[in-house]
Scaffold this active site. Structure first.
Site, mmCIF file in Angstrom:
data_model
loop_
_atom_site.group_PDB
_atom_site.id
_atom_site.type_symbol
_atom_site.label_atom_id
_atom_site.label_comp_id
_atom_site.label_asym_id
_atom_site.label_seq_id
_atom_site.Cartn_x
_atom_site.Cartn_y
_atom_site.Cartn_z
ATOM 1 C CG ASP A 130 -2.186 0.848 1.006
ATOM 2 O OD1 ASP A 130 -2.059 2.011 0.569
ATOM 3 O OD2 ASP A 130 -3.292 0.325 1.236
ATOM 4 C CB SER A 134 -12.149 9.849 6.123
ATOM 5 O OG SER A 134 -11.079 9.684 5.210
ATOM 6 N NE ARG A 193 -13.328 2.612 3.953
ATOM 7 C CZ ARG A 193 -12.968 3.876 4.104
ATOM 8 N NH1 ARG A 193 -13.394 4.578 5.119
ATOM 9 N NH2 ARG A 193 -12.152 4.438 3.238
ATOM 10 C CG ASN A 218 -6.813 1.203 -8.211
ATOM 11 O OD1 ASN A 218 -6.256 0.819 -9.243
ATOM 12 N ND2 ASN A 218 -6.237 1.090 -7.014
ATOM 13 C CB CYS A 246 -8.985 -14.987 -14.730
ATOM 14 S SG CYS A 246 -9.103 -14.095 -16.299
ATOM 15 C CB CYS A 264 -15.578 3.511 -0.800
ATOM 16 S SG CYS A 264 -15.881 1.749 -1.031
ATOM 17 C CB CYS A 306 -7.142 -17.273 -18.403
ATOM 18 S SG CYS A 306 -8.942 -17.305 -18.191
#
Lengths: 66, 273
Positions: free
Chosen positions: B63, B70, B74, B132, B173, B190, B250
């Protein structure tokens, strides 16, 4: 022909399409554009410009949030 | 039969060890496993927590974001004092406190075409906990090309989608279902549409469950099925998925044979499109 359109997670809609109507036409009465969803028949997406050949489809929305 | 588990581990994992189909062998498998979690946000938080608690021996976390206030509604691996810190650092600190058996490898970067293959190399399973489409398609393509199992999860308002791509013979896939990404901005995220904080928790824990089953080689995964979970109506709808012979990555005659073939900046298009 009358087609049952099951928008996954939302509910089903009964949509009338004329002779030669395409899968993309099934989206017209709904609030989704062809870019936002995949129209799925028997576990696989169908080309949206192809004529409708089934009486039931599933519409799966693209979701990106994480 | 302890399979190399020491006394502390026999204690820590005792509820796994007495469990049929996990046992000492399953626990040893978890400790010898490696998982790459891409995204340390809403989905990534419960995934990291449960994989670390289960004793997955090597946990990669990717990440490039920093914790914002904010996020805390979650992203439960981070806390108030982590605001402003790198998410990978905050998540790694959480794991270190939870389970010293787990080695965490942090990657403070965004997955991109020039690093994706190297990032996933050597991991048993990759988990898509991103936010994304570009990264989702890129991870899918890299996992198909390297035959690496991929757990997919995504959330939106009160809903979530989750499936597993095992990469077994005949396994579909992500591109079998969605051949290319939507135009930029066509699908809300979101940040614009909102998400009930617990929904990524629901989906992330299902993803962690799937990963653990893959690692201990027990049970049926969601390979070939996508769950759509609606927390408002408490409905779970199962959508069957099949490998698409025309899939650009695939399929029988794939247009994508290397990450470099794809225009990820242009709706993740394969070369023939």
């Amino acid at each position: 022909m009358r087609v049952t359109v099951d928008v996954v997670g939302e509910g089903t809609h009964e949509v009338e399409v004329g002779e030669g109507g395409t899968y993309a036409d099934l989206l017209e009465p709904l609030e989704y554009s062809r870019h936002e969803v995949s129209i799925v028949v028997d576990g696989q997406p169908v080309p949206e410009d192809q004529p409708v050949e089934v009486d039931r489809v599933r519409v799966l929305r693209l979701v990106q949030g994480g | 039969m302890s399979l190399g588990l020491d006394q502390t581990q026999l204690d820590r994992y005792s509820r796994h060890i007495i469990l049929d189909h996990v046992g000492p062998a399953g626990q040893a498998a978890l400790l010898n496993s490696s998982v790459l979690v891409v995204g340390a946000g809403g989905l990534g938080s419960p995934i990291v927590q449960y994989l670390a608690a289960a004793g997955v021996g090597r946990l990669g976390i990717v990440d490039d974001d920093r914790v914002e206030r904010s996020n805390l509604q979650r992203q439960v691996v981070h806390g108030e004092s982590d605001i402003g810190r790198l998410k990978v650092e905050s998540a790694a600190e959480f794991v270190a406190e939870l389970n010293p058996d787990v080695t965490v490898e942090t990657h403070d970067l965004r997955v991109a075409p020039d690093n994706a293959m190297e990032l996933i190399d050597g991991y048993d399973v990759v988990v898509d906990a991103t936010d994304n489409f570009r990264t989702r398609f890129l991870l899918n393509d890299a996992c198909v090309l390297t035959e690496t199992p991929l757990s997919h999860g995504a959330v939106y308002r009160f809903e979530g989608q989750v499936t597993t791509f095992e990469r077994e013979e005949g396994s579909p896939c992500y591109r079998c279902l969605f051949p290319e990404a939507p135009p930029e901005g066509a699908v809300p995220d979101c940040a614009t549409a909102g998400v009930l904080g617990v929904v990524p928790g629901l989906i992330g824990t299902i993803q962690a469950t799937e990963v653990i089953k893959l690692l201990i080689e027990y049970g049926e995964t969601l390979d070939g099925r996508l769950w759509n979970v609606d927390a408002a109506g408490m409905d779970v709808e199962t959508v069957p998925l099949r490998r698409n012979p025309d899939c650009p990555v695939c399929g029988d005659d794939p247009a994508v044979t290397a990450i470099e073939d794809v225009k990820y900046a242009d709706r993740c298009r394969a070369p023939s499109e």
